[in-house]
Enzyme design. Structure first.
Site, short mmCIF file in Angstrom:
data_model
loop_
_atom_site.label_atom_id
_atom_site.label_comp_id
_atom_site.label_asym_id
_atom_site.label_seq_id
_atom_site.Cartn_x
_atom_site.Cartn_y
_atom_site.Cartn_z
N TRP A 62 1.80 1.75 -3.44
CA TRP A 62 0.73 2.39 -4.23
C TRP A 62 0.87 3.92 -4.13
CZ3 TRP A 62 -2.66 1.30 -7.91
CH2 TRP A 62 -3.07 -0.02 -8.10
N TRP B 208 -20.64 12.11 -19.44
CA TRP B 208 -20.85 12.26 -17.99
C TRP B 208 -22.12 13.04 -17.73
CZ3 TRP B 208 -17.87 9.04 -15.51
CH2 TRP B 208 -16.58 8.79 -15.94
N ASN C 140 -10.70 2.85 3.14
CA ASN C 140 -10.33 2.68 1.72
C ASN C 140 -11.38 1.90 0.92
OD1 ASN C 140 -8.47 2.73 -0.61
ND2 ASN C 140 -8.42 0.52 -0.24
N TRP D 155 -9.63 8.13 -7.62
CA TRP D 155 -10.84 8.47 -8.39
C TRP D 155 -10.77 7.93 -9.81
CZ3 TRP D 155 -15.68 9.67 -7.45
CH2 TRP D 155 -15.99 10.02 -6.14
N GLU E 213 0.84 -1.21 0.00
CA GLU E 213 0.00 0.00 0.00
C GLU E 213 0.87 1.25 0.00
OE1 GLU E 213 -3.25 -0.10 -0.57
OE2 GLU E 213 -2.97 -2.26 -0.62
N TRP F 62 -16.31 12.13 -12.54
CA TRP F 62 -15.49 11.78 -11.37
C TRP F 62 -14.81 13.01 -10.76
CZ3 TRP F 62 -10.29 12.92 -12.04
CH2 TRP F 62 -9.86 13.08 -13.36
C1 FAD Z 1 -11.46 7.43 -4.47
C2 FAD Z 1 -10.26 7.38 -3.56
C3 FAD Z 1 -9.73 8.55 -3.03
C4 FAD Z 1 -8.62 8.52 -2.19
N1 FAD Z 1 -8.12 9.69 -1.70
C5 FAD Z 1 -7.02 9.68 -0.90
C6 FAD Z 1 -6.48 10.88 -0.37
O1 FAD Z 1 -6.94 12.00 -0.67
N2 FAD Z 1 -5.42 10.78 0.47
C7 FAD Z 1 -4.84 9.59 0.80
O2 FAD Z 1 -3.87 9.55 1.56
N3 FAD Z 1 -5.31 8.44 0.28
C8 FAD Z 1 -6.39 8.44 -0.53
N4 FAD Z 1 -6.88 7.26 -1.03
C9 FAD Z 1 -6.16 6.00 -0.76
C10 FAD Z 1 -6.60 5.24 0.50
O3 FAD Z 1 -7.99 5.13 0.54
C11 FAD Z 1 -6.14 5.90 1.79
O4 FAD Z 1 -4.76 6.19 1.71
C12 FAD Z 1 -6.35 4.98 3.00
O5 FAD Z 1 -7.71 4.68 3.13
C13 FAD Z 1 -5.84 5.65 4.25
O6 FAD Z 1 -6.07 4.85 5.36
P1 FAD Z 1 -4.87 4.27 6.22
O7 FAD Z 1 -3.92 5.35 6.53
O8 FAD Z 1 -5.47 3.51 7.33
O9 FAD Z 1 -4.20 3.31 5.16
P2 FAD Z 1 -3.38 1.95 5.33
O10 FAD Z 1 -4.21 0.87 4.75
O11 FAD Z 1 -2.86 1.77 6.69
O12 FAD Z 1 -2.16 2.17 4.32
C14 FAD Z 1 -0.97 2.89 4.73
C15 FAD Z 1 -0.72 4.07 3.83
O13 FAD Z 1 -0.52 3.62 2.48
C16 FAD Z 1 -1.04 4.60 1.58
N5 FAD Z 1 -2.13 3.99 0.81
C17 FAD Z 1 -2.97 3.00 1.19
N6 FAD Z 1 -3.81 2.69 0.19
C18 FAD Z 1 -3.51 3.52 -0.83
C19 FAD Z 1 -4.03 3.69 -2.14
N7 FAD Z 1 -5.02 2.95 -2.61
N8 FAD Z 1 -3.50 4.64 -2.91
C20 FAD Z 1 -2.47 5.42 -2.48
N9 FAD Z 1 -1.93 5.29 -1.26
C21 FAD Z 1 -2.44 4.36 -0.45
C22 FAD Z 1 -1.59 5.74 2.43
O14 FAD Z 1 -0.62 6.73 2.53
C23 FAD Z 1 -1.88 5.05 3.76
O15 FAD Z 1 -1.89 5.93 4.85
C24 FAD Z 1 -8.00 7.27 -1.88
C25 FAD Z 1 -8.55 6.10 -2.41
C26 FAD Z 1 -9.66 6.14 -3.23
C27 FAD Z 1 -10.21 4.87 -3.78
#
Ligand code: FAD
Length: 486
Positions: A292, A322, A357, A398, A289, A375
């Site tokens: 990612w 859209w 997420n 998105w 993650e 979107w």
């Molecule tokens: C539509 C959409 C919008 C999103 N907008 C944001 C946003 O504005 N800011 C944001 O930080 N994340 C965003 N995310 C990614 C992800 O949802 C969040 O990072 C995550 O939910 C944060 O929770 P956590 O810190 O507990 O993550 P954990 O699951 O603990 O993961 C650790 C870290 O990994 C990174 N990470 C995890 N999943 C993703 C992912 N899919 N993409 C990129 N990085 C990721 C984040 O920095 C996160 O804090 C988005 C995802 C989607 C589908």
């Protein structure tokens, strides 16, 4: 020589590459942070994000004071005003160089080039570093020297790079000589007095939740160690269940840089017997993650048009018709779509500034597919309400959901919100937490539109039927995919 350290999305002392370099170069270090309210508004920041940022700046000010590094806050309207403000400040504070960590977005890159030129005109050198990602993702390229557009091969190459170069944690800065700034020289600069910084939040729309989001790197480090000690091992099994505290909830801290991605990576690796991959499944998955996050920054650098409101797959995006239906959009925003899981997620966002997420994927796909709404409307709404709003991850998420991005979900794989909640919130605990109208509804009704309609609840009817919304999206994307040149 006195050094000026310009803090931006790296609001921490520990593992801060530019700060460590500034401290190596000079006995005396001064910190600066620039607030740019108009620019922030044009980047769709809301009160939640601004409040967390300025409280993080306050926390940083306290940490820096222990090292004898004063932190000065300047106010400009837009990034275009930063070159004059930063160069005047550097001169007035008697700093021979300015140190900062680069940010990957287009406006930020343009700002930094202009600041570098303004500094060079007064013989002050800019010292720039890569720090927002674990590795320098601009150097990760395919065998034919292209930018990656698919995550899995990017991840593989990223791991190879890491094996070759490692991830270097920056040296902690030592306490240094006290700095005395000449007040008369600073006169006329757009300074924000320490007591006035929080007032800026009132200029932004929306609610704030300082009770939920304690600021500062101490809090971030505690959250990281609790997660590593208690939850990371089981991350792969628990991360998709929305009622469960299975993820790190570190995203707000990563967004403002109260903790670095490297600190997260190294803490995870340490408990994974030094491995970034091929260790414990939960830890490997969490590290993925973090990768990612690196991937979406790589995409911004390689395809900067995504910073300008354009889709990665422009041809598909432009060919989809859209919808711009404000009524449907409002129902989605306010959590009144009639889909329990969508409404719970949107209300979680409104109430807390954060969303799980899995829930982000569900609501983003629902808006861009079932409602076929552009979107970009959803991306903007997220930015305005998220405490962890981060351009690269938000845009990437998105576009993944809308099937217009890199490595996006294929357009015909449309989540059924009822099946998603049956699988990832089977007892309805998450739904009931955020949608009180459904507190007493039987679990089966939460995952079945017919039972929901029969349950005689004070709850909105479906904004669109799942089969009808799905069919409309499939038709629109099928027609648009003929235009896809990629
Ligand atoms: C539509 C959409 C919008 C999103 N907008 C944001 C946003 O504005 N800011 C944001 O930080 N994340 C965003 N995310 C990614 C992800 O949802 C969040 O990072 C995550 O939910 C944060 O929770 P956590 O810190 O507990 O993550 P954990 O699951 O603990 O993961 C650790 C870290 O990994 C990174 N990470 C995890 N999943 C993703 C992912 N899919 N993409 C990129 N990085 C990721 C984040 O920095 C996160 O804090 C988005 C995802 C989607 C589908």
């Amino acid at each position: 020589m006195r050094a000026l350290m310009w803090f931006r999305s790296d609001l921490r002392v520990a593992d801060n590459t530019a700060l460590a370099a500034a401290c190596d170069a000079a006995d005396e270090v001064v910190g600066v942070f620039v607030v740019a309210p108009q620019q922030w508004r044009s980047h769709d920041w809301g009160a939640m994000r601004v409040d967390f940022t300025v409280r993080s700046v306050e926390a940083l000010r306290h940490s820096l004071a222990k090292l004898n590094i004063p932190l000065i806050v300047l106010r400009v309207d837009r990034f275009a005003d930063a070159p004059a403000a930063v160069s005047r400040f550097a001169k007035a504070a008697g700093c021979g160089g300015v140190w900062w960590n680069d940010e990957p977005e287009v406006n930020e890159i343009a700002r930094d080039s202009a600041v570098e030129a303004a500094l060079s005109a007064i013989d002050v050198k800019a010292h720039r570093f890569i720090d927002q990602t674990i590795l320098d993702v601009s150097t990760i390229r395919t065998a034919s020297d292209q930018w990656y557009t698919v995550f899995t091969p990017f991840r593989r190459r990223w791991l190879e790079h890491w094996r070759d170069s490692g991830a270097v944690i920056a040296k902690p800065p030592a306490r240094r000589a006290a700095v005395s700034l000449d007040d008369s020289a600073l006169c006329g600069l757009p300074l924000v007095e320490p007591g006035a910084l929080l007032d800026i939040v009132a200029e932004f729309e929306g609610t704030t939740r300082s009770d939920l989001w304690k600021a500062g790197e101490g809090e971030a480090r505690q959250r990281l160690s609790r997660f590593i000690d208690e939850r990371v091992g089981d991350y792969d099994n628990r991360r998709d269940f929305m009622a469960v505290n299975g993820t790190s909830v570190l995203s707000p801290y990563l967004a403002v840089g109260a903790i670095s991605a490297r600190q997260c990576f190294e803490a995870a690796r340490e408990t994974n017997r030094g491995k970034a991959d091929g260790g414990k499944k939960g830890i490997d998955t969490w590290i993925s993650e973090l990768i990612w996050r690196e991937f979406y920054r790589h995409v911004l650098m390689g395809f900067p048009h995504v910073c300008r409101g354009r889709a990665f797959r422009r041809e598909v995006d432009e060919a989809v018709e859209w919808r711009y239906d404000e009524g449907d959009f409002r129902r989605w925003q306010s959590g009144e779509s009639g889909y329990p899981i969508v409404d719970a997620a949107m209300r979680q966002l409104a109430q807390t500034g954060w969303m799980h997420n899995r829930a982000r994927m569900i609501v983003a796909m629902f808006l861009s597919k079932h409602l076929l709404i552009d979107w970009r409307w959803g991306e903007r709404h997220f930015m305005r309400h998220l405490v962890d709003g981060d351009f690269a991850s938000n845009n990437g998420g998105w576009q993944w959901s809308a099937s217009t991005g890199t490595d996006a979900a294929p357009y015909f794989r449309i989540f059924n919100p009822f099946s998603q909640s049956a699988k990832f919130d089977s007892d309805g605990a998450y739904i009931r937490r955020f949608v009180p109208e459904l507190a007493k509804a039987p679990a089966a009704a939460l995952h079945d539109p017919d039972k929901l309609a029969d349950a005689d609840l004070d709850y909105p009817a479906l904004v669109v039927d799942h089969p009808a919304g799905r069919a409309r999206a499939l038709a629109a994307f099928k027609q648009a995919s003929r235009h896809d040149a990629r």
